[in-house]
Scaffold this active site. Structure first.
Site, PDB file in Angstrom:
ATOM      1  CB  SER A  65      -0.964   0.013   1.192  1.00 18.02           C
ATOM      2  OG  SER A  65      -2.103  -0.761   0.901  1.00 18.02           O
ATOM      3  CE  LYS A  68      -4.504   2.094  -0.751  1.00 13.89           C
ATOM      4  NZ  LYS A  68      -3.893   0.816  -0.424  1.00 13.89           N
ATOM      5  CB  SER A 125      -4.414   1.826   3.773  1.00 15.85           C
ATOM      6  OG  SER A 125      -3.602   1.347   2.735  1.00 15.85           O
TER       7      SER A 125
END
Length: 391
Positions: A65, A68, A125
């Site tokens: 993640s 991102k 997230s």
């Protein structure tokens, strides 16, 4: 007698060298232990980009993640250009709502503002929020991923290939500690982003019966003073990852860890790196972000000149106690620039050197849009020009 003198000289040399040698060895040993349990790691100072610690920082690994960071960077860039607002509504497609992993449980057809989506991405997230924003900005996942890879190339990132805006496992989706640090450095140009990444808890859908509690996946925000971002990551393949940002006084640093075995191990190694940076180094600010540096002549523009401002904070980094020597700033402007000009368009470069050694190189950007001059404006300028010649 000669033998005794030789022994005496050797002893004197040892005692004169040993303190420095021991100090250097101690510093190197301390540095080597900062992230010894991670697959790769890097520590940089944000303003200068100077590397303070490196362990396999160019090794290509799944970023999970932490992907991102690029997703948020493209969102913030679009807002800086004036093409997106925090209050804009974003509609969730069935595909975006179907994302697995971390999510804020968006439903097909549900609308949230850009601000709410950013909360969902930065704090929780949310894979669904990331995909919804990707589709809103570019119309499809594929087009947004193209923009992600274009931006990576623009930033000079050679270890990164994106396949999606979420970080969910996908073959060939890779990055490195080095590249993540540079993405974070770029994202932190947008100072408002830390109001999202540095928030420990918040809510979505507050005035409904579906009120949703957000808790930041980066626990260091709560437990390490000065930490205000940026993004954690975890998949079975990537293990525990974190790109962290912390600010104390004038100094902001970015620490990245890939592949820690547990969250505790990941946070512990990031903590060691941050402690090392703040105890050993200090930052000397030279320019603030958006500080006016120069005016540039624009051909056929609505105005004759445009303001060029810094695109980021610019500083010099030294070891604690070191003097700043002969610092010199140099400005290089683009030639023959014609309207139209977009806000944040790079039109020059500011370099900072210390006794000839390059320390910082940073773009100078337009502080506003400028359209082409209309017919009457150009006519008036032409007449004014001829009038001056005839005088």
């Amino acid at each position: 007698m000669k033998r005794h003198l030789s022994i005496l000289l050797i002893i004197m040399m040892v005692f004169s060298i040993t303190p420095q040698a021991f100090a250097k060895e101690k510093d190197e040993k301390k540095s080597a232990e900062l992230a010894h349990e991670a697959k790769s790691a890097v520590l940089i100072e944000r303003d200068t980009g100077q590397v303070l610690y490196d362990k396999n920082s160019h090794e290509q690994l799944p970023p999970a993640s932490m992907t991102k960071i690029m997703t948020m960077l493209l969102i913030m860039e679009r807002m800086e250009q004036g093409k997106l607002k925090m209050s804009d509504k974003v509609r969730t497609s069935e595909y975006a709502a179907s994302m697995g992993g971390s999510q804020i449980f968006l439903e097909p057809g549900e609308e949230m503002t850009v601000e709410e989506m950013l909360k969902g991405i930065a704090i929780a997230s949310g894979n669904d929020a990331s995909m919804a924003m990707a589709e809103h900005l570019e119309g499809s996942k594929e087009e947004f991923v193209n923009k992600m890879n274009e931006k990576a190339k623009e930033l000079g990132l050679k270890d990164t290939v994106f396949k999606n805006p979420t970080g969910l496992p996908e073959e060939g989706h890779v990055s490195s500690a080095h590249d993540m640090a540079l993405m974070a450095k770029e994202l932190l140009k947008y100072e408002k982003i830390t109001s999202f990444t540095g928030t420990y808890e918040d809510y979505l859908r507050e005035n409904t019966d579906k009120k949703f509690w957000l808790v930041n996946t980066n626990r260091l925000i709560k437990f390490y003073p000065g930490v205000d971002g940026i993004k954690t990551g975890f998949t079975q393949e990537a293990k525990y990852c974190l790109t962290a940002s912390a600010k104390k006084g004038n100094m902001r640093v970015i620490a990245v860890v890939f592949g820690a075995s547990t969250p505790k191990e990941r946070n512990g190694q990031i903590t060691k790196m941050l402690d090392f940076a703040f105890s050993q180094y200090e930052t000397h600010p030279l320019y603030k972000k958006n500080q006016l540096v120069e005016k540039l002549k624009i051909n056929k523009g609505k105005e004759k000149t445009i303001n060029l401002v810094t695109s980021e904070p610019i500083s010099v980094l030294t070891k604690k106690g070191e003097d700043i020597k002969k610092i010199k700033a140099e400005i290089k402007l683009k030639k023959d620039v014609s309207a139209p000009v977009e806000k944040a368009q790079a039109l020059g470069t500011l370099t900072v050197k210390n006794e000839g050694k390059l320390l910082v190189e940073s773009p100078l950007v337009a502080d506003s849009d400028m359209d082409k001059a209309g017919f009457w404006t150009m006519t008036k300028r032409t007449l004014s020009h001829w009038a001056k010649i005839m005088e």
